[in-house]
Design a protein around this motif. Structure first.
Motif, PDB file in Angstrom:
ATOM      1  N   SER A 205       0.829  -1.204   0.000  1.00  0.00           N
ATOM      2  CA  SER A 205       0.000   0.000   0.000  1.00  0.00           C
ATOM      3  C   SER A 205       0.863   1.253   0.000  1.00  0.00           C
ATOM      4  CB  SER A 205      -0.910   0.000   1.232  1.00  0.00           C
ATOM      5  OG  SER A 205      -0.151  -0.071   2.419  1.00  0.00           O
ATOM      6  N   HIS A 291       6.162   0.556   4.327  1.00  0.00           N
ATOM      7  CA  HIS A 291       5.105   0.095   3.437  1.00  0.00           C
ATOM      8  C   HIS A 291       4.569  -1.258   3.923  1.00  0.00           C
ATOM      9  CE1 HIS A 291       6.244   3.296   0.730  1.00  0.00           C
ATOM     10  NE2 HIS A 291       7.484   2.854   0.722  1.00  0.00           N
ATOM     11  N   ASP A 294       0.744  -6.396   1.314  1.00  0.00           N
ATOM     12  CA  ASP A 294      -0.497  -7.176   1.315  1.00  0.00           C
ATOM     13  C   ASP A 294      -0.121  -8.638   1.099  1.00  0.00           C
ATOM     14  OD1 ASP A 294      -3.062  -8.095   1.247  1.00  0.00           O
ATOM     15  OD2 ASP A 294      -3.584  -7.181  -0.676  1.00  0.00           O
TER      16      ASP A 294
END
Length: 313
Positions: A205, A291, A294
């Motif tokens: 993300s 960061h 995911d």
């Protein structure tokens, strides 16, 4: 047993091979220090040992150049069975190698070649209280460490793997990180991080590749085995369901074939890794600007494949 076509991993067209996965375990992984069996190449017609290059007139020939290795399909090393993982849950450190070399695969232990400085670097940096021998790799979980490889299949050198093949193993590594929840994942070899980074950058993300590329370009290299060479805590993290985090550190390769840095420089990098781990354990690392990967969907994709392989057995 399920067979996978790895022809897409070859650098040259027309090279294809079959790879049989035996990694699937028959049940839930143990909650304590556990040895797991990695994927191994399928048994096929044995391939004769790689021959040394030579000239017609050895006496008149100039000094031989260092031998270069190219991609080799899995059946080339079908006689080698790989190296097991030694893992423990909620570990402090997960050490990740590139893949087993011929000596490690033959002996069944990580970093087993006599010229490999891995265990010396662990000891001299303070990560282990004594210098372990390769056959003692199974006791690393006693120190609350886990050890595995990004790619399971053995080769003589890393160049005999393809980049696509190694990148395809990142979902499995994410599954291991979610399963064992290490505080810090240390990649023993910058090329491992390069493959992981390739996958992470498109699964994180708020990550902007252009900004990251500019930051790297602005770094002035010192020529030493330090942060400017990329041996440092990376700006990515995996957040677990219980709120704990796994961070990532890049270490230099300890292989005797990699002579870019001398051993004392590699020990300094391992020492920075230990200092980083100590700070993490003390809560002294600020991760809010890192960061978030995911990784759950990556781990789930591997878990689904594992389930399908179990059914096929």
């Amino acid at each position: 047993m399920k067979t996978f076509d790895l022809s897409r991993f070859a650098y040259k067209s027309g090279v294809s091979s079959n790879y049989t996965s035996k990694y699937a375990a028959d049940g839930e992984l143990a909650r304590s220090a556990t040895a797991t069996t990695p994927s191994t190449p399928s048994s096929s017609a044995s391939t004769p040992p790689l021959a040394r290059s030579h000239t017609e007139n050895d006496a008149a020939a100039p000094k031989a150049k260092k031998r270069k290795y190219a991609y080799e399909p899995p059946e080339t090393f079908a006689e080698l069975s790989g190296v097991p993982d030694f893992m423990t849950h909620d570990c402090d450190l997960m050490l990740v190698g590139i893949n087993p070399g011929r000596t490690s695969a033959t002996l069944g232990h990580h970093f087993a070649h006599p010229s490999n400085a891995f265990y010396s670097c662990l000891y001299e940096s303070g990560l282990t209280p004594t210098k372990l021998r390769p056959e003692q790799d199974r006791i690393l979980p006693v120190l609350n460490y886990s050890i595995t490889n990004l790619n399971h299949r053995p080769t003589v050198t890393q160049s005999q793997l393809s980049k696509a093949e190694s990148r395809a193993m990142v979902p499995e590594l994410c599954w291991k990180v979610h399963e064992y929840k290490p505080k810090l994942v240390a990649f023993v070899g910058k090329s491992i991080w390069d493959d992981v980074y390739y996958v992470f950058k498109s699964n994180s993300s708020g990550f902007d590749y252009r900004v990251d590329k500019k930051k790297k370009a602005d770094v002035k290299r010192s020529g030493d085995c330090d942060e400017t060479a990329g041996f440092l805590l990376q700006k990515f993290k995996i957040v677990h369901e219980d709120g704990t985090e796994s961070l990532f550190f890049t270490l230099p390769s300890t292989s005797g074939l990699v002579a870019t840095y001398q051993k004392d420089a590699k020990v300094r990098a391992f020492t920075r890794c230990k200092e980083t781990l100590d700070k993490i354990k003390e809560g002294g690392i600020d991760t809010k600007d890192m960061h978030v990967v995911d990784s759950r969907k990556l781990a789930d994709s591997y878990a689904e494949k594992l389930q399908q392989e179990n059914k096929a057995l």
